[in-house]
Design an enzyme around this catalytic site. Structure first.
Site, short mmCIF file in Angstrom:
data_model
loop_
_atom_site.label_atom_id
_atom_site.label_comp_id
_atom_site.label_asym_id
_atom_site.label_seq_id
_atom_site.Cartn_x
_atom_site.Cartn_y
_atom_site.Cartn_z
N CYS A 30 -16.57 -9.37 5.34
CA CYS A 30 -15.89 -8.09 5.14
C CYS A 30 -14.62 -8.30 4.31
O CYS A 30 -13.75 -9.06 4.72
CB CYS A 30 -15.50 -7.48 6.48
SG CYS A 30 -16.85 -7.41 7.65
N CYS B 294 -19.55 -6.25 3.34
CA CYS B 294 -18.81 -5.05 3.75
C CYS B 294 -17.50 -5.05 2.97
O CYS B 294 -16.90 -6.11 2.78
CB CYS B 294 -18.53 -5.09 5.24
SG CYS B 294 -17.55 -3.68 5.81
N CYS C 238 -19.28 1.62 8.50
CA CYS C 238 -18.57 0.99 9.60
C CYS C 238 -17.35 1.87 9.84
O CYS C 238 -16.48 1.98 8.98
CB CYS C 238 -18.14 -0.42 9.21
SG CYS C 238 -17.01 -1.20 10.38
N CYS D 50 0.84 -1.21 0.00
CA CYS D 50 0.00 0.00 0.00
C CYS D 50 0.87 1.26 0.00
O CYS D 50 1.87 1.35 0.72
CB CYS D 50 -0.92 -0.01 1.22
SG CYS D 50 -2.05 1.39 1.25
N CYS E 91 0.53 4.69 6.98
CA CYS E 91 -0.10 4.52 8.29
C CYS E 91 0.86 3.77 9.23
O CYS E 91 1.25 2.63 8.92
CB CYS E 91 -1.42 3.78 8.15
SG CYS E 91 -2.46 4.48 6.85
FE1 SF4 Z 1 -2.86 1.23 3.36
FE2 SF4 Z 1 -3.11 2.66 5.61
FE3 SF4 Z 1 -5.11 1.04 4.79
FE4 SF4 Z 1 -2.78 0.03 5.74
S1 SF4 Z 1 -4.30 1.24 6.88
S2 SF4 Z 1 -3.90 -0.66 3.95
S3 SF4 Z 1 -1.28 1.51 4.94
S4 SF4 Z 1 -4.34 2.87 3.77
#
Ligand code: SF4
Ligand code: SAM
Ligand code: DTB
Length: 324
Positions: free
Chosen positions: A105, A137, A197, A61, A65
């Site tokens: 989900c 979901c 959610c 990703c 985060c």
């Molecule tokens: Fe990507 Fe953030 Fe979702 Fe993890 S929480 S999959 S880093 S957007």
């Protein structure tokens, strides 16, 4: 205290951050007692909504985060995998139904939904899972109103998109998108008539004040999110939050209880991190108004509480899976 007596369509008076902070600071058992009272007024206290997760697209990703095993910014040992086939997803959904899940989900490690082949496949997954008689979901990152409408058209019931932490703490955890981006996506989902959610994570190094901000933001959504997942951080080696000291279990109970009091009709889900909690702590969360869990061996990439022990725990507590 803040519990609003109102019909479904009336706008709730949104509580301020100070009020929520005072709620979180109440003596623990007073808070739990009040939450249990609110819970019993609005819900069958023996019923627990059961959802099962599947990661349909894992890792790689673009977002950073700080808690997430699937961010390409952290070396966590998670191998990126392309989108699963519709058949693989359906096999997992059938298994989930057999395990007693009412909602399936599907999660993708995407920054946002892009129109094209993969989104078309997700629409197909939703359509087919719905046909199995399960609630559906998905959580796919940022979403436009048009995309939300297409998901609704395919039979999607819920869109998961968490606010994760208080606005003031958000930039310390994520730099590649903003708190307002998250609110926009929730708005897009709502505009298409999707249920939402939306919850957050306890244990990202936030203060109680920041936790109060998160809960106040959730309670200010109108209507309240139909599901409110309360996750506690699952520490992942290689992420910036890998060594974050775990929060005391009572803080999770407080967050659940406050969510119950602030959002009386919502399902409050005791979500990630449950595997690390004792049965006693989980029991107090159920008393304090948690009425939803993830079942199954796995969450997205992390292990979940063990299904056989879960079944036993529900039995010991006199709880049973909710029929949708
Ligand atoms: Fe990507 Fe953030 Fe979702 Fe993890 S929480 S999959 S880093 S957007
Ligand atoms: N990419 C999409 C997004 O961010 O909305 C969907 C997937 S993302 C993994 C969904 C949610 O999982 C996050 O918002 C966060 O609340 C939760 N989550 C992810 N990693 C976690 C962890 N290590 N501990 C607790 N919760 C976590
Ligand atoms: C939510 O609030 N928790 C779920 C679901 N929504 C998508 C995800 C939890 C992820 C836990 C860490 C992992 O499995 O990687």
């Amino acid at each position: 205290m803040f519990e609003a007596k109102m019909t479904k369509t009336e706008k709730a008076p949104a509580p301020g951050v100070e009020e929520v902070e005072r709620l979180l600071e109440r003596p623990l058992l007073d808070l739990v007692f009040e939450a249990a009272r609110v819970h019993r007024e609005h819900h069958d206290p023996r019923a627990v909504q059961c959802s099962q997760l599947l990661s349909i697209k894992t890792g790689g990703c673009s977002e950073d985060c700080g808690y997430c095993a699937q961010s390409a910014h952290h070396e966590t040992g998670i191998e990126p995998e392309p989108l699963l086939d519709v058949d693989e997803v359906l096999a997992a959904a059938r298994q989930a139904k057999e395990n007693g899940a009412a909602r399936f989900c599907m999660g993708a490690a995407w920054r946002k939904v892009r129109d094209g082949k993969d989104f078309d496949l997700v629409l197909k997954m939703v359509e087919e899972v719905k046909k199995l008689g399960l609630e559906t979901c998905v959580t796919l990152g940022k979403l436009s109103r048009e995309q939300a409408a297409r998901l609704r058209g395919a039979g999607l019931d819920f869109y998961n998109h968490n606010l994760d932490t208080g606005r003031s703490h958000y930039q310390k955890i994520v730099s590649t998108h903003t708190f307002d981006d998250r609110l926009e996506t929730i708005d897009a989902a709502r505009s298409a008539g999707l249920h939402v959610c939306c919850g957050g994570i306890v244990g990202l190094g936030e203060t109680r004040r920041a936790r109060a901000e998160l809960l106040a933001e959730l309670a200010a959504l109108h209507p309240h999110p139909e599901s409110v997942p309360i996750n506690s951080l699952v520490p992942v080696a290689g992420t910036p939050l890998a060594d974050e000291p775990p929060v005391d279990w009572t803080e999770v109970v407080r967050a659940v209880a406050a969510a119950r009091i602030l959002m009386p009709r919502s399902h409050v889900r005791l979500s990630a991190g449950r595997a690390a909690m004792t049965e006693e702590a989980q029991a107090l969360c159920f008393l304090a108004g948690a009425n939803s869990i993830f079942i199954g061996d796995e969450l997205l990439t992390a292990r979940n509480a063990e299904p056989r022990r879960d079944a036993l725990l529900l039995e010991k507590l006199g709880l049973r899976p909710e029929q949708p």
